[in-house]
Design an enzyme around this catalytic site. Structure first.
Site, PDB file in Angstrom:
ATOM      1  N   MET A  15       9.327   8.991   8.147  1.00  0.00           N
ATOM      2  CA  MET A  15       8.333   8.584   9.116  1.00  0.00           C
ATOM      3  C   MET A  15       7.249   7.768   8.436  1.00  0.00           C
ATOM      4  SD  MET A  15       9.178   9.955  11.988  1.00  0.00           S
ATOM      5  CE  MET A  15      10.100  11.267  12.698  1.00  0.00           C
ATOM      6  N   PRO A  16       7.521   6.537   8.073  1.00  0.00           N
ATOM      7  CA  PRO A  16       6.483   5.718   7.446  1.00  0.00           C
ATOM      8  C   PRO A  16       5.345   5.387   8.414  1.00  0.00           C
ATOM      9  CG  PRO A  16       8.663   4.801   7.036  1.00  0.00           C
ATOM     10  CD  PRO A  16       8.806   5.871   8.068  1.00  0.00           C
ATOM     11  N   HIS A  17       4.132   5.558   7.937  1.00  0.00           N
ATOM     12  CA  HIS A  17       2.931   5.130   8.657  1.00  0.00           C
ATOM     13  C   HIS A  17       2.179   4.198   7.729  1.00  0.00           C
ATOM     14  CE1 HIS A  17      -0.571   4.961  11.151  1.00  0.00           C
ATOM     15  NE2 HIS A  17      -1.319   5.369  10.153  1.00  0.00           N
ATOM     16  N   SER A  61       5.103   3.597  12.291  1.00  0.00           N
ATOM     17  CA  SER A  61       3.850   3.350  13.013  1.00  0.00           C
ATOM     18  C   SER A  61       2.940   2.522  12.111  1.00  0.00           C
ATOM     19  CB  SER A  61       3.173   4.655  13.425  1.00  0.00           C
ATOM     20  OG  SER A  61       2.933   5.477  12.308  1.00  0.00           O
TER      21      SER A  61
END
Length: 76
Positions: free
Chosen positions: A1-3, A40
């Site tokens: 889940m890269p932000h 995101s």
């Protein structure tokens, strides 16, 4: 889940920010091997006069050894 949080000197329009987010999303998907729904991105506008005190000194300088892409400048 890269932000990803992108901090830039203010002055870019919404269309340009959308384009930046699209390009960064594609790069993250390719590099991390993840789906678009996992990425995101936030973009923070920073006044030019505040860059050194708000971004460079507290965030860039202390993390210089961990940066995979280092800036090509040093503020005075």
């Amino acid at each position: 889940m890269p932000h990803v949080v992108i901090k830039m000197i203010e002055g870019r329009g919404e269309a340009q920010k959308q384009r930046i987010a699209e390009l960064v999303t594609r790069a993250i998907m390719e590099g991390a091997g993840c789906k678009e729904s996992s990425v995101s991105i936030a973009i923070d506008d920073v006044p030019a006069a505040d860059w050194t005190s708000a971004v460079y000194r507290p965030e860039i300088e202390p993390a210089i050894d961990r940066l995979y892409k280092k800036p090509g400048y040093k503020p005075e």
